[in-house]
Write a protein that holds these residues in place. Structure first.
Motif, PDB file in Angstrom:
ATOM      1  N   GLU A  16       1.558 -10.739   0.049  1.00 12.24           N
ATOM      2  CA  GLU A  16       1.014 -12.090   0.156  1.00 12.24           C
ATOM      3  C   GLU A  16       1.125 -12.641   1.578  1.00 12.24           C
ATOM      4  O   GLU A  16       0.421 -13.578   1.939  1.00 12.24           O
ATOM      5  CB  GLU A  16       1.711 -13.025  -0.832  1.00 12.24           C
ATOM      6  N   LEU A  17       1.991 -12.053   2.371  1.00 15.50           N
ATOM      7  CA  LEU A  17       2.161 -12.486   3.757  1.00 15.50           C
ATOM      8  C   LEU A  17       1.122 -11.875   4.701  1.00 15.50           C
ATOM      9  O   LEU A  17       1.082 -12.222   5.875  1.00 15.50           O
ATOM     10  CB  LEU A  17       3.571 -12.125   4.242  1.00 15.50           C
ATOM     11  N   VAL A  18       0.300 -10.978   4.167  1.00 17.27           N
ATOM     12  CA  VAL A  18      -0.715 -10.313   4.973  1.00 17.27           C
ATOM     13  C   VAL A  18      -1.750 -11.348   5.430  1.00 17.27           C
ATOM     14  O   VAL A  18      -2.196 -12.175   4.634  1.00 17.27           O
ATOM     15  CB  VAL A  18      -1.395  -9.189   4.141  1.00 17.27           C
ATOM     16  N   PRO A  19      -2.132 -11.297   6.703  1.00 15.41           N
ATOM     17  CA  PRO A  19      -3.129 -12.255   7.208  1.00 15.41           C
ATOM     18  C   PRO A  19      -4.441 -12.178   6.429  1.00 15.41           C
ATOM     19  O   PRO A  19      -4.788 -11.122   5.893  1.00 15.41           O
ATOM     20  CB  PRO A  19      -3.344 -11.813   8.664  1.00 15.41           C
ATOM     21  N   PRO A  20      -5.177 -13.292   6.366  1.00 16.48           N
ATOM     22  CA  PRO A  20      -6.417 -13.347   5.586  1.00 16.48           C
ATOM     23  C   PRO A  20      -7.434 -12.258   5.938  1.00 16.48           C
ATOM     24  O   PRO A  20      -8.144 -11.776   5.071  1.00 16.48           O
ATOM     25  CB  PRO A  20      -6.988 -14.736   5.900  1.00 16.48           C
ATOM     26  N   GLY A  21      -7.509 -11.853   7.175  1.00 22.07           N
ATOM     27  CA  GLY A  21      -8.462 -10.822   7.577  1.00 22.07           C
ATOM     28  C   GLY A  21      -8.182  -9.455   6.984  1.00 22.07           C
ATOM     29  O   GLY A  21      -9.039  -8.585   6.961  1.00 22.07           O
ATOM     30  N   LEU A  22      -6.978  -9.248   6.504  1.00 26.78           N
ATOM     31  CA  LEU A  22      -6.595  -7.942   5.944  1.00 26.78           C
ATOM     32  C   LEU A  22      -6.464  -7.973   4.421  1.00 26.78           C
ATOM     33  O   LEU A  22      -5.890  -7.064   3.840  1.00 26.78           O
ATOM     34  CB  LEU A  22      -5.270  -7.479   6.558  1.00 26.78           C
ATOM     35  N   LYS A  23      -7.004  -8.988   3.791  1.00 26.38           N
ATOM     36  CA  LYS A  23      -6.858  -9.112   2.339  1.00 26.38           C
ATOM     37  C   LYS A  23      -7.464  -7.938   1.585  1.00 26.38           C
ATOM     38  O   LYS A  23      -7.017  -7.592   0.506  1.00 26.38           O
ATOM     39  CB  LYS A  23      -7.483 -10.428   1.829  1.00 26.38           C
ATOM     40  N   ASP A  24      -8.484  -7.286   2.174  1.00 23.88           N
ATOM     41  CA  ASP A  24      -9.089  -6.131   1.513  1.00 23.88           C
ATOM     42  C   ASP A  24      -8.079  -4.983   1.394  1.00 23.88           C
ATOM     43  O   ASP A  24      -8.127  -4.193   0.449  1.00 23.88           O
ATOM     44  CB  ASP A  24     -10.318  -5.640   2.287  1.00 23.88           C
ATOM     45  N   ARG A  26      -4.942  -5.422   0.962  1.00 22.45           N
ATOM     46  CA  ARG A  26      -3.745  -5.962   0.316  1.00 22.45           C
ATOM     47  C   ARG A  26      -3.167  -5.041  -0.768  1.00 22.45           C
ATOM     48  O   ARG A  26      -1.965  -4.802  -0.801  1.00 22.45           O
ATOM     49  CB  ARG A  26      -4.072  -7.324  -0.280  1.00 22.45           C
ATOM     50  N   ALA A  27      -4.003  -4.504  -1.619  1.00 25.54           N
ATOM     51  CA  ALA A  27      -3.520  -3.622  -2.701  1.00 25.54           C
ATOM     52  C   ALA A  27      -2.867  -2.374  -2.124  1.00 25.54           C
ATOM     53  O   ALA A  27      -1.808  -1.941  -2.599  1.00 25.54           O
ATOM     54  CB  ALA A  27      -4.656  -3.255  -3.642  1.00 25.54           C
ATOM     55  N   ASP A  28      -3.500  -1.796  -1.099  1.00 30.12           N
ATOM     56  CA  ASP A  28      -2.924  -0.607  -0.460  1.00 30.12           C
ATOM     57  C   ASP A  28      -1.596  -0.943   0.204  1.00 30.12           C
ATOM     58  O   ASP A  28      -0.622  -0.179   0.096  1.00 30.12           O
ATOM     59  CB  ASP A  28      -3.881  -0.030   0.587  1.00 30.12           C
ATOM     60  N   LEU A  29      -1.558  -2.075   0.889  1.00 24.02           N
ATOM     61  CA  LEU A  29      -0.314  -2.482   1.544  1.00 24.02           C
ATOM     62  C   LEU A  29       0.789  -2.744   0.519  1.00 24.02           C
ATOM     63  O   LEU A  29       1.935  -2.355   0.731  1.00 24.02           O
ATOM     64  CB  LEU A  29      -0.546  -3.731   2.395  1.00 24.02           C
ATOM     65  N   GLU A  30       0.435  -3.381  -0.580  1.00 21.03           N
ATOM     66  CA  GLU A  30       1.430  -3.653  -1.620  1.00 21.03           C
ATOM     67  C   GLU A  30       2.016  -2.356  -2.155  1.00 21.03           C
ATOM     68  O   GLU A  30       3.232  -2.221  -2.332  1.00 21.03           O
ATOM     69  CB  GLU A  30       0.810  -4.470  -2.751  1.00 21.03           C
ATOM     70  N   GLN A  31       1.163  -1.352  -2.393  1.00 20.23           N
ATOM     71  CA  GLN A  31       1.645  -0.053  -2.879  1.00 20.23           C
ATOM     72  C   GLN A  31       2.515   0.617  -1.820  1.00 20.23           C
ATOM     73  O   GLN A  31       3.553   1.207  -2.145  1.00 20.23           O
ATOM     74  CB  GLN A  31       0.469   0.851  -3.256  1.00 20.23           C
ATOM     75  N   ASN A  32       2.126   0.515  -0.555  1.00 20.56           N
ATOM     76  CA  ASN A  32       2.938   1.096   0.525  1.00 20.56           C
ATOM     77  C   ASN A  32       4.284   0.391   0.646  1.00 20.56           C
ATOM     78  O   ASN A  32       5.316   1.039   0.856  1.00 20.56           O
ATOM     79  CB  ASN A  32       2.187   1.033   1.858  1.00 20.56           C
ATOM     80  N   PHE A  33       4.270  -0.936   0.526  1.00 22.52           N
ATOM     81  CA  PHE A  33       5.532  -1.681   0.561  1.00 22.52           C
ATOM     82  C   PHE A  33       6.442  -1.212  -0.573  1.00 22.52           C
ATOM     83  O   PHE A  33       7.634  -0.974  -0.380  1.00 22.52           O
ATOM     84  CB  PHE A  33       5.283  -3.185   0.415  1.00 22.52           C
ATOM     85  N   LYS A  34       5.857  -1.090  -1.748  1.00 21.33           N
ATOM     86  CA  LYS A  34       6.630  -0.688  -2.924  1.00 21.33           C
ATOM     87  C   LYS A  34       7.231   0.706  -2.730  1.00 21.33           C
ATOM     88  O   LYS A  34       8.414   0.919  -2.986  1.00 21.33           O
ATOM     89  CB  LYS A  34       5.726  -0.722  -4.156  1.00 21.33           C
ATOM     90  N   SER A  35       6.422   1.637  -2.262  1.00 19.43           N
ATOM     91  CA  SER A  35       6.904   3.007  -2.034  1.00 19.43           C
ATOM     92  C   SER A  35       8.000   3.045  -0.979  1.00 19.43           C
ATOM     93  O   SER A  35       9.010   3.741  -1.141  1.00 19.43           O
ATOM     94  CB  SER A  35       5.749   3.909  -1.599  1.00 19.43           C
ATOM     95  N   THR A  36       7.802   2.282   0.084  1.00 17.73           N
ATOM     96  CA  THR A  36       8.792   2.251   1.163  1.00 17.73           C
ATOM     97  C   THR A  36      10.109   1.643   0.678  1.00 17.73           C
ATOM     98  O   THR A  36      11.192   2.161   0.983  1.00 17.73           O
ATOM     99  CB  THR A  36       8.250   1.458   2.365  1.00 17.73           C
ATOM    100  N   LEU A  37      10.015   0.568  -0.085  1.00 13.49           N
ATOM    101  CA  LEU A  37      11.227  -0.051  -0.628  1.00 13.49           C
ATOM    102  C   LEU A  37      11.963   0.893  -1.569  1.00 13.49           C
ATOM    103  O   LEU A  37      13.185   1.035  -1.505  1.00 13.49           O
ATOM    104  CB  LEU A  37      10.875  -1.349  -1.363  1.00 13.49           C
ATOM    105  N   GLN A  38      11.226   1.558  -2.442  1.00 10.85           N
ATOM    106  CA  GLN A  38      11.858   2.492  -3.381  1.00 10.85           C
ATOM    107  C   GLN A  38      12.529   3.638  -2.637  1.00 10.85           C
ATOM    108  O   GLN A  38      13.649   4.027  -2.966  1.00 10.85           O
ATOM    109  CB  GLN A  38      10.831   3.033  -4.371  1.00 10.85           C
ATOM    110  N   ALA A  39      11.856   4.188  -1.627  1.00 13.68           N
ATOM    111  CA  ALA A  39      12.430   5.298  -0.859  1.00 13.68           C
ATOM    112  C   ALA A  39      13.685   4.851  -0.112  1.00 13.68           C
ATOM    113  O   ALA A  39      14.692   5.566  -0.088  1.00 13.68           O
ATOM    114  CB  ALA A  39      11.396   5.846   0.122  1.00 13.68           C
ATOM    115  N   GLY A  40      13.633   3.673   0.484  1.00 19.08           N
ATOM    116  CA  GLY A  40      14.802   3.175   1.212  1.00 19.08           C
ATOM    117  C   GLY A  40      15.982   2.916   0.306  1.00 19.08           C
ATOM    118  O   GLY A  40      17.125   3.267   0.630  1.00 19.08           O
TER     119      GLY A  40
END
Length: 88
Positions: A16-24, A26-40
């Protein structure tokens, strides 16, 4: 283990903190955030609250037993039934 719902919530909040220009993206970033958090978090040596509380209770009982044994030993030493430990 870590509650996956909390990881999902955190990944969603980060996306949700992603700038408006990158909203497209967003789903990919959310999945990447989730994967990175789980791995860490997987690399950390964490226990659940329940496991922690069980071990805490075991430690408390052990401390109580040790205190009782130390009191018994001190009483025996005071009566002269056991050689004084500090003499060694």
């Amino acid at each position: 283990m870590i509650d996956l719902k909390n990881i999902d919530d955190l990944a969603r909040k980060l996306s949700e903190l992603v700038p408006p220009g990158l909203k497209d993206a967003r789903a990919d970033l959310e999945q990447n955030f989730k994967s990175t958090l789980q791995a860490g978090l997987a690399r950390l040596d964490l226990v659940t609250r329940e496991e922690f509380e069980v071990q805490r209770a075991v430690l408390q009982r052990t401390r109580e037993k040790l205190d009782a044994i130390e009191r018994q030993l001190a009483a025996l030493e005071a009566r002269g039934g056991v050689p004084d430990r500090s003499a060694n």
